[in-house]
Design a protein around this motif. Sequence first.
Motif, PDB file in Angstrom:
ATOM      1  N   SER A   1       0.831  -1.197   0.000  1.00 44.72           N
ATOM      2  CA  SER A   1       0.000   0.000   0.000  1.00 44.72           C
ATOM      3  C   SER A   1       0.868   1.250   0.000  1.00 44.72           C
ATOM      4  CB  SER A   1      -0.941  -0.014   1.205  1.00 44.72           C
ATOM      5  OG  SER A   1      -1.751   1.137   1.209  1.00 44.72           O
ATOM      6  N   TYR A   2       1.890   1.253   0.844  1.00 47.16           N
ATOM      7  CA  TYR A   2       2.821   2.384   0.913  1.00 47.16           C
ATOM      8  C   TYR A   2       3.466   2.625  -0.458  1.00 47.16           C
ATOM      9  CZ  TYR A   2       6.769   5.269   2.358  1.00 47.16           C
ATOM     10  OH  TYR A   2       7.685   6.288   2.468  1.00 47.16           O
ATOM     11  N   ALA A   3       3.948   1.555  -1.071  1.00 42.45           N
ATOM     12  CA  ALA A   3       4.637   1.692  -2.360  1.00 42.45           C
ATOM     13  C   ALA A   3       3.690   2.212  -3.446  1.00 42.45           C
ATOM     14  CB  ALA A   3       5.238   0.348  -2.772  1.00 42.45           C
ATOM     15  N   TYR A   4       2.487   1.666  -3.516  1.00 41.70           N
ATOM     16  CA  TYR A   4       1.527   2.134  -4.517  1.00 41.70           C
ATOM     17  C   TYR A   4       1.157   3.602  -4.268  1.00 41.70           C
ATOM     18  CZ  TYR A   4       0.779  -2.842  -5.620  1.00 41.70           C
ATOM     19  OH  TYR A   4       0.924  -4.160  -5.977  1.00 41.70           O
ATOM     20  N   ALA A   5       0.934   3.933  -3.009  1.00 39.81           N
ATOM     21  CA  ALA A   5       0.582   5.313  -2.678  1.00 39.81           C
ATOM     22  C   ALA A   5       1.729   6.266  -2.996  1.00 39.81           C
ATOM     23  CB  ALA A   5       0.195   5.419  -1.206  1.00 39.81           C
ATOM     24  N   ARG A   6       2.961   5.831  -2.787  1.00 36.49           N
ATOM     25  CA  ARG A   6       4.128   6.676  -3.090  1.00 36.49           C
ATOM     26  C   ARG A   6       4.182   6.967  -4.585  1.00 36.49           C
ATOM     27  NH1 ARG A   6       7.020  10.153  -0.344  1.00 36.49           N
ATOM     28  NH2 ARG A   6       7.230   8.730   1.398  1.00 36.49           N
ATOM     29  N   VAL A   7       3.910   5.958  -5.412  1.00 39.75           N
ATOM     30  CA  VAL A   7       3.885   6.184  -6.857  1.00 39.75           C
ATOM     31  C   VAL A   7       2.753   7.145  -7.204  1.00 39.75           C
ATOM     32  CG1 VAL A   7       3.591   5.142  -9.142  1.00 39.75           C
ATOM     33  CG2 VAL A   7       4.944   3.959  -7.396  1.00 39.75           C
ATOM     34  N   GLY A   8       1.567   6.923  -6.619  1.00 42.75           N
ATOM     35  CA  GLY A   8       0.438   7.811  -6.883  1.00 42.75           C
ATOM     36  C   GLY A   8       0.732   9.245  -6.475  1.00 42.75           C
ATOM     37  N   TYR A   9       1.419   9.402  -5.358  1.00 41.01           N
ATOM     38  CA  TYR A   9       1.834  10.728  -4.873  1.00 41.01           C
ATOM     39  C   TYR A   9       2.739  11.415  -5.905  1.00 41.01           C
ATOM     40  CZ  TYR A   9       4.986  13.756  -2.104  1.00 41.01           C
ATOM     41  OH  TYR A   9       5.774  14.776  -1.648  1.00 41.01           O
ATOM     42  N   HIS A  10       3.733  10.686  -6.396  1.00 40.70           N
ATOM     43  CA  HIS A  10       4.663  11.296  -7.365  1.00 40.70           C
ATOM     44  C   HIS A  10       3.986  11.570  -8.703  1.00 40.70           C
ATOM     45  CE1 HIS A  10       8.304  11.567  -5.066  1.00 40.70           C
ATOM     46  NE2 HIS A  10       8.025  10.388  -4.540  1.00 40.70           N
TER      47      HIS A  10
ATOM     48  N   ALA B   1      -3.481   7.962   1.368  1.00 38.52           N
ATOM     49  CA  ALA B   1      -3.040   6.576   1.466  1.00 38.52           C
ATOM     50  C   ALA B   1      -1.578   6.498   1.904  1.00 38.52           C
ATOM     51  CB  ALA B   1      -3.248   5.857   0.137  1.00 38.52           C
ATOM     52  N   LEU B   2      -0.760   7.396   1.395  1.00 38.77           N
ATOM     53  CA  LEU B   2       0.648   7.426   1.792  1.00 38.77           C
ATOM     54  C   LEU B   2       0.777   7.806   3.262  1.00 38.77           C
ATOM     55  CD1 LEU B   2       3.586   7.109   0.993  1.00 38.77           C
ATOM     56  CD2 LEU B   2       3.540   9.477   0.157  1.00 38.77           C
ATOM     57  N   ARG B   3      -0.007   8.778   3.693  1.00 32.13           N
ATOM     58  CA  ARG B   3      -0.010   9.186   5.102  1.00 32.13           C
ATOM     59  C   ARG B   3      -0.419   8.026   6.001  1.00 32.13           C
ATOM     60  NH1 ARG B   3      -4.223  10.821   8.251  1.00 32.13           N
ATOM     61  NH2 ARG B   3      -3.745  12.197   9.990  1.00 32.13           N
ATOM     62  N   ARG B   4      -1.487   7.337   5.611  1.00 32.25           N
ATOM     63  CA  ARG B   4      -1.993   6.204   6.393  1.00 32.25           C
ATOM     64  C   ARG B   4      -0.914   5.122   6.541  1.00 32.25           C
ATOM     65  NH1 ARG B   4      -6.643   3.810   3.140  1.00 32.25           N
ATOM     66  NH2 ARG B   4      -4.877   3.165   1.882  1.00 32.25           N
TER      67      ARG B   4
ATOM     68  N   GLY C   1       8.411  11.694  10.733  1.00 31.23           N
ATOM     69  CA  GLY C   1       8.166  12.969  10.077  1.00 31.23           C
ATOM     70  C   GLY C   1       7.226  12.943   8.889  1.00 31.23           C
ATOM     71  N   GLU C   2       7.105  11.818   8.236  1.00 27.08           N
ATOM     72  CA  GLU C   2       6.298  11.762   7.008  1.00 27.08           C
ATOM     73  C   GLU C   2       4.803  11.967   7.265  1.00 27.08           C
ATOM     74  OE1 GLU C   2       6.368  11.205   2.683  1.00 27.08           O
ATOM     75  OE2 GLU C   2       7.482  12.193   4.259  1.00 27.08           O
ATOM     76  N   PRO C   3       4.213  11.343   8.285  1.00 32.94           N
ATOM     77  CA  PRO C   3       2.780  11.590   8.513  1.00 32.94           C
ATOM     78  C   PRO C   3       2.472  13.068   8.760  1.00 32.94           C
ATOM     79  CG  PRO C   3       3.478   9.660   9.740  1.00 32.94           C
ATOM     80  CD  PRO C   3       4.725  10.305   9.186  1.00 32.94           C
ATOM     81  N   GLU C   4       3.316  13.745   9.499  1.00 31.65           N
ATOM     82  CA  GLU C   4       3.094  15.179   9.775  1.00 31.65           C
ATOM     83  C   GLU C   4       3.225  16.002   8.501  1.00 31.65           C
ATOM     84  OE1 GLU C   4       4.250  12.968  13.320  1.00 31.65           O
ATOM     85  OE2 GLU C   4       5.350  13.219  11.434  1.00 31.65           O
ATOM     86  N   ARG C   5       4.224  15.681   7.687  1.00 33.00           N
ATOM     87  CA  ARG C   5       4.425  16.402   6.428  1.00 33.00           C
ATOM     88  C   ARG C   5       3.234  16.207   5.508  1.00 33.00           C
ATOM     89  NH1 ARG C   5       6.047  15.866   1.317  1.00 33.00           N
ATOM     90  NH2 ARG C   5       6.239  13.614   1.380  1.00 33.00           N
ATOM     91  N   LEU C   6       2.741  14.979   5.432  1.00 31.61           N
ATOM     92  CA  LEU C   6       1.595  14.699   4.568  1.00 31.61           C
ATOM     93  C   LEU C   6       0.307  15.297   5.104  1.00 31.61           C
ATOM     94  CD1 LEU C   6       2.636  11.071   3.692  1.00 31.61           C
ATOM     95  CD2 LEU C   6       2.525  12.999   2.084  1.00 31.61           C
TER      96      LEU C   6
ATOM     97  N   LEU D   1      -8.855  16.011   4.304  1.00 32.13           N
ATOM     98  CA  LEU D   1      -8.549  15.016   5.336  1.00 32.13           C
ATOM     99  C   LEU D   1      -9.806  14.516   6.051  1.00 32.13           C
ATOM    100  CD1 LEU D   1      -6.277  13.380   6.531  1.00 32.13           C
ATOM    101  CD2 LEU D   1      -5.770  15.268   8.067  1.00 32.13           C
ATOM    102  N   PRO D   2     -10.709  15.414   6.486  1.00 35.27           N
ATOM    103  CA  PRO D   2     -11.949  14.894   7.088  1.00 35.27           C
ATOM    104  C   PRO D   2     -12.776  14.039   6.115  1.00 35.27           C
ATOM    105  CG  PRO D   2     -11.684  17.215   7.608  1.00 35.27           C
ATOM    106  CD  PRO D   2     -10.625  16.863   6.604  1.00 35.27           C
TER     107      PRO D   2
END
Length: 139
Positions: free
Chosen positions: A63-72, A105-108, A117-122, A134-135
Amino acid sequence: MPENLLPTPSANPETLLPADPAVDAALAANAPVASVVVAHPSSSLAWALLADEAWGRGATLESYAYARVGYHRGLDSLRGAGWRGAGPVPWSHEPNRGVLRSLFALRRAAIAIEEPGEPERLTDFLNGADPAALPALSA
């Protein structure tokens, strides 16, 4: 008095991504999400949905990897639409939701793997894009 060099809200107009009818049609036809990603690898929505599928089956790292690609892919789309690294990306504009869903999804997943640091940044990114995102995504 020194000039204020900080950007003001009016300095950063809303970014409104274009619709992607081919992705929308494939998803509406219930095509497997992985096949939608293969056919449309630049779609942050398709990557976000793939991240959600992985999350749903407990595959946190996938999930993290897919979300990271989606983010980029989403950043590429935003920049292509004139976004300059800041400013509103309204949740209410349906084509923006793929990027925002990828961020969520990346934050989650970043929370789940305890990435420092990543959850706060996202969270800041999502709130800066649209405080309603977010809500809406957490509901």
